[in-house]
Enzyme design. Structure first.
Site, PDB file in Angstrom:
ATOM      1  N   ALA A 181       6.955  -8.302   2.264  1.00 14.88           N
ATOM      2  CA  ALA A 181       7.628  -7.752   1.486  1.00 14.88           C
ATOM      3  C   ALA A 181       7.952  -8.559  -0.136  1.00 14.88           C
ATOM      4  O   ALA A 181       8.313  -9.840   0.284  1.00 14.88           O
ATOM      5  CB  ALA A 181       8.934  -6.982   1.638  1.00 14.88           C
ATOM      6  N   GLY A 182       7.519  -7.992  -1.060  1.00 13.17           N
ATOM      7  CA  GLY A 182       8.019  -8.499  -2.303  1.00 13.17           C
ATOM      8  C   GLY A 182       6.927  -9.146  -3.187  1.00 13.17           C
ATOM      9  O   GLY A 182       6.937  -9.378  -4.415  1.00 13.17           O
TER      10      GLY A 182
ATOM     11  N   ASN B 101       1.658  -4.511   1.057  1.00 17.52           N
ATOM     12  CA  ASN B 101       1.047  -3.029   1.197  1.00 17.52           C
ATOM     13  C   ASN B 101       1.096  -2.492  -0.139  1.00 17.52           C
ATOM     14  O   ASN B 101      -0.029  -2.240  -0.788  1.00 17.52           O
ATOM     15  CB  ASN B 101       2.009  -2.310   1.796  1.00 17.52           C
ATOM     16  CG  ASN B 101       1.457  -0.891   1.860  1.00 17.52           C
ATOM     17  OD1 ASN B 101       0.358  -0.337   2.604  1.00 17.52           O
ATOM     18  ND2 ASN B 101       1.903   0.172   1.045  1.00 17.52           N
ATOM     19  N   THR B 102       2.102  -2.471  -0.884  1.00 14.87           N
ATOM     20  CA  THR B 102       2.408  -2.001  -2.309  1.00 14.87           C
ATOM     21  C   THR B 102       1.533  -2.659  -3.317  1.00 14.87           C
ATOM     22  O   THR B 102       0.951  -2.274  -4.212  1.00 14.87           O
ATOM     23  CB  THR B 102       3.833  -1.851  -2.595  1.00 14.87           C
ATOM     24  OG1 THR B 102       4.851  -1.337  -1.869  1.00 14.87           O
ATOM     25  CG2 THR B 102       3.971  -1.132  -4.040  1.00 14.87           C
TER      26      THR B 102
ATOM     27  N   GLY C 243       8.427  -3.397  -1.927  1.00 16.42           N
ATOM     28  CA  GLY C 243       7.754  -2.591  -2.792  1.00 16.42           C
ATOM     29  C   GLY C 243       8.102  -3.135  -4.297  1.00 16.42           C
ATOM     30  O   GLY C 243       8.015  -2.273  -5.443  1.00 16.42           O
TER      31      GLY C 243
ATOM     32  N   LYS D  74       5.809  -4.539  15.102  1.00 12.56           N
ATOM     33  CA  LYS D  74       6.368  -5.092  14.011  1.00 12.56           C
ATOM     34  C   LYS D  74       7.777  -4.210  14.027  1.00 12.56           C
ATOM     35  O   LYS D  74       7.969  -3.137  13.811  1.00 12.56           O
ATOM     36  CB  LYS D  74       5.694  -5.046  12.580  1.00 12.56           C
ATOM     37  CG  LYS D  74       6.690  -5.514  11.461  1.00 12.56           C
ATOM     38  CD  LYS D  74       6.177  -4.906  10.261  1.00 12.56           C
ATOM     39  CE  LYS D  74       7.134  -5.631   9.176  1.00 12.56           C
ATOM     40  NZ  LYS D  74       7.187  -4.793   7.817  1.00 12.56           N
TER      41      LYS D  74
END
Length: 294
Positions: A224-225, A246-247, A198, A137
């Site tokens: 993301a987001g 992830n977050t 994040g 990635k």
């Protein structure tokens, strides 16, 4: 066919008094298609096929044990690993591989923390030397405040890595032109951001994500987001091949439960996309036809 008899008096009495009886007849259709009838819904990137469309990260968890439990709950078959944050100095410290078996889960080395093409390329060369990985990635950040990708450096790194035999899945802006340029440069998947890394803001530009999906010949994954399950479902309803997060899981009050929620949301969104949503109308349309009412 099932027939129901309904009357305020007995059948015999109805015949004697010539009163009508109300006959309700229902015709049940032949056996309808069940969930188990649907074929396996897999996706393929760089010739490798996966069942789960959810990719999860390995940062911000309380410990590796919690991370591993979240991966299991999510059903993910791929995890991202920030190469520059891997412990290489303390052999006595716990290792991620002790908790998440790389023989069972595909490791996807990423270039988190890289702000130039040269840094990203060097990082992935080290990853290939260390673990033999070619599916990677790529993310090249433009600044620390927004963590938006620097597309000029990203495109440069994509071209070089592809020429060196890497198979880069590339983090990018939600721009269909930029996504197409990355594909032409050798990206095996494009990964537009839904919102800043994040942030948990959800997908801010559904139209552009949809345009990327329509124009791409490689897998498209929102990266993301995403902050909660409904937002993961939205990504899939737009036609994306998958979602990376992830977050949203790691910072949930109950990460394991959230991982399970994300798994179900991705599956639900995918089924909704394949089923095809109803058309939108400006005015009401009754569920039961108004014509022929008793």
């Amino acid at each position: 066919m099932v027939t129901f008899w309904k009357s305020s008096i007995s059948s015999a009495a109805a015949e004697q008094t010539a009163l009508p009886r109300l006959i309700l007849t229902f015709r049940f259709p032949e056996r309808t298609r069940s969930v188990t009838d649907f074929p396996a819904d897999t996706w393929t990137v760089a010739g490798r096929t996966f069942t789960s469309r959810l990719i999860v990260g390995t940062g911000k968890y309380k410990d590796f044990a919690q991370n591993a439990a979240a991966v299991e709950a999510s059903g993910a078959e791929i995890v991202t690993v920030a190469v520059r944050r891997v412990n290489v100095s303390d052999p006595k410290a716990p290792m991620l591989t002790d908790f998440i078996d790389p023989k069972k889960i595909t490791y996807l080395p990423n270039t988190a923390g890289c702000f130039t093409a040269d840094d990203a390329i060097r990082t992935l060369r080290l990853a290939r030397e260390a673990g033999g990985w070619d599916l990677v990635k790529l993310e090249v950040l433009g600044e620390a405040r927004t963590l938006y990708p620097d597309m000029r450096e990203t495109l440069k790194a994509t071209e070089i890595l592809a020429n060196e035999g890497f198979l880069p899945m590339v983090y990018c802006v939600d721009d269909p032109i930029a996504a197409k340029q990355l594909e032409d440069a050798g990206a095996v998947a494009v990964m537009p951001l839904g919102a800043p890394i994040g942030s948990g803001l959800g997908i801010q530009n559904k139209v552009t994500v949809r345009l990327i999906v329509e124009g791409a010949k490689v897998p498209v994954l929102v990266d993301a987001g995403v902050g909660t399950a409904s937002e993961a479902a939205v990504a899939m309803e737009l036609g994306c091949d998958g979602v990376l997060m992830n977050t949203a899981i790691a910072e949930a009050k109950e990460p394991i439960r959230m991982a399970r929620a994300m798994r179900l949301a991705v599956e639900a969104g995918r089924h909704a996309y394949l089923a095809g949503r109803m058309g939108q109308r400006r005015y009401a349309d009754p569920s039961s036809p108004l014509a022929g009412l008793i």
